[in-house]
Design a protein around this motif. Structure first.
Motif, PDB file in Angstrom:
ATOM      1  N   VAL A   1       0.736  -1.163  -0.030  1.00 58.05           N
ATOM      2  CA  VAL A   1      -0.051  -0.124  -0.048  1.00 58.05           C
ATOM      3  C   VAL A   1       0.917   1.210   0.013  1.00 58.05           C
ATOM      4  O   VAL A   1       0.521   2.140  -0.623  1.00 58.05           O
ATOM      5  N   ARG A   2       1.987   1.182   0.793  1.00 61.61           N
ATOM      6  CA  ARG A   2       2.875   2.582   0.869  1.00 61.61           C
ATOM      7  C   ARG A   2       3.332   2.628  -0.461  1.00 61.61           C
ATOM      8  O   ARG A   2       3.536   3.625  -1.165  1.00 61.61           O
TER       9      ARG A   2
ATOM     10  N   GLU B   1      -7.892  -0.205   7.807  1.00 61.51           N
ATOM     11  CA  GLU B   1      -6.806   1.082   8.021  1.00 61.51           C
ATOM     12  C   GLU B   1      -6.007   1.168   6.591  1.00 61.51           C
ATOM     13  O   GLU B   1      -5.953   2.441   6.376  1.00 61.51           O
ATOM     14  N   LYS B   2      -6.004   0.170   5.833  1.00 59.51           N
ATOM     15  CA  LYS B   2      -5.340   0.521   4.510  1.00 59.51           C
ATOM     16  C   LYS B   2      -6.291   1.234   3.463  1.00 59.51           C
ATOM     17  O   LYS B   2      -5.880   1.893   2.824  1.00 59.51           O
ATOM     18  N   THR B   3      -7.350   0.596   3.544  1.00 61.26           N
ATOM     19  CA  THR B   3      -8.660   1.392   2.682  1.00 61.26           C
ATOM     20  C   THR B   3      -8.787   2.474   2.933  1.00 61.26           C
ATOM     21  O   THR B   3      -9.055   3.635   1.900  1.00 61.26           O
TER      22      THR B   3
ATOM     23  N   LYS C   1      -7.825   8.395   1.678  1.00 55.71           N
ATOM     24  CA  LYS C   1      -7.334   9.709   2.065  1.00 55.71           C
ATOM     25  C   LYS C   1      -6.445  10.231   0.932  1.00 55.71           C
ATOM     26  O   LYS C   1      -6.607  11.513   0.818  1.00 55.71           O
ATOM     27  N   TRP C   2      -5.910   9.535   0.101  1.00 54.08           N
ATOM     28  CA  TRP C   2      -4.834   9.861  -0.966  1.00 54.08           C
ATOM     29  C   TRP C   2      -5.962   9.783  -2.222  1.00 54.08           C
ATOM     30  O   TRP C   2      -5.363   9.873  -3.232  1.00 54.08           O
TER      31      TRP C   2
ATOM     32  N   VAL D   1      -0.887   5.849  -7.823  1.00 52.29           N
ATOM     33  CA  VAL D   1      -1.664   5.118  -8.744  1.00 52.29           C
ATOM     34  C   VAL D   1      -3.044   5.577  -9.136  1.00 52.29           C
ATOM     35  O   VAL D   1      -3.332   6.351  -8.202  1.00 52.29           O
ATOM     36  N   ALA D   2      -3.603   5.288 -10.229  1.00 51.41           N
ATOM     37  CA  ALA D   2      -4.958   5.725 -10.414  1.00 51.41           C
ATOM     38  C   ALA D   2      -6.095   5.196  -9.834  1.00 51.41           C
ATOM     39  O   ALA D   2      -7.105   5.734  -9.486  1.00 51.41           O
TER      40      ALA D   2
END
Length: 73
Positions: free
Chosen positions: A29-30, A49-51, A56-57, A37-38
């Motif tokens: 994910v980092r 937490e990863k989704t 957030k990005w 990425v799009a």
């Protein structure tokens, strides 16, 4: 006429030696965020937490043959 958009595809696996690896998910994910990425197509349920971090990005996630974490359907 088909035009090339110069897309790059990144394929990652969260399974190491047949077992899910949370640290591998963290690294992947980092790297996806660093690569800007799009979007992400995931065939496994990522940790919430990863989704949330991808959201957030402003990186959309589509789940195929798996469900989003929690009640994010």
């Amino acid at each position: 006429m088909v035009q090339s958009l110069a897309w790059t595809v990144i394929i990652a696996d969260m399974v190491v030696d047949g077992h899910y690896d949370a640290e591998q998910e963290d690294r992947t994910v980092r790297r996806l965020i660093e690569a800007r990425v799009a979007g992400v197509i995931s065939t496994l349920t990522l940790r919430k937490e990863k989704t949330d971090l991808l959201s957030k990005w402003d990186i959309p996630v589509v789940f195929v043959d798996s469900a989003p974490p929690g009640d994010r359907i």
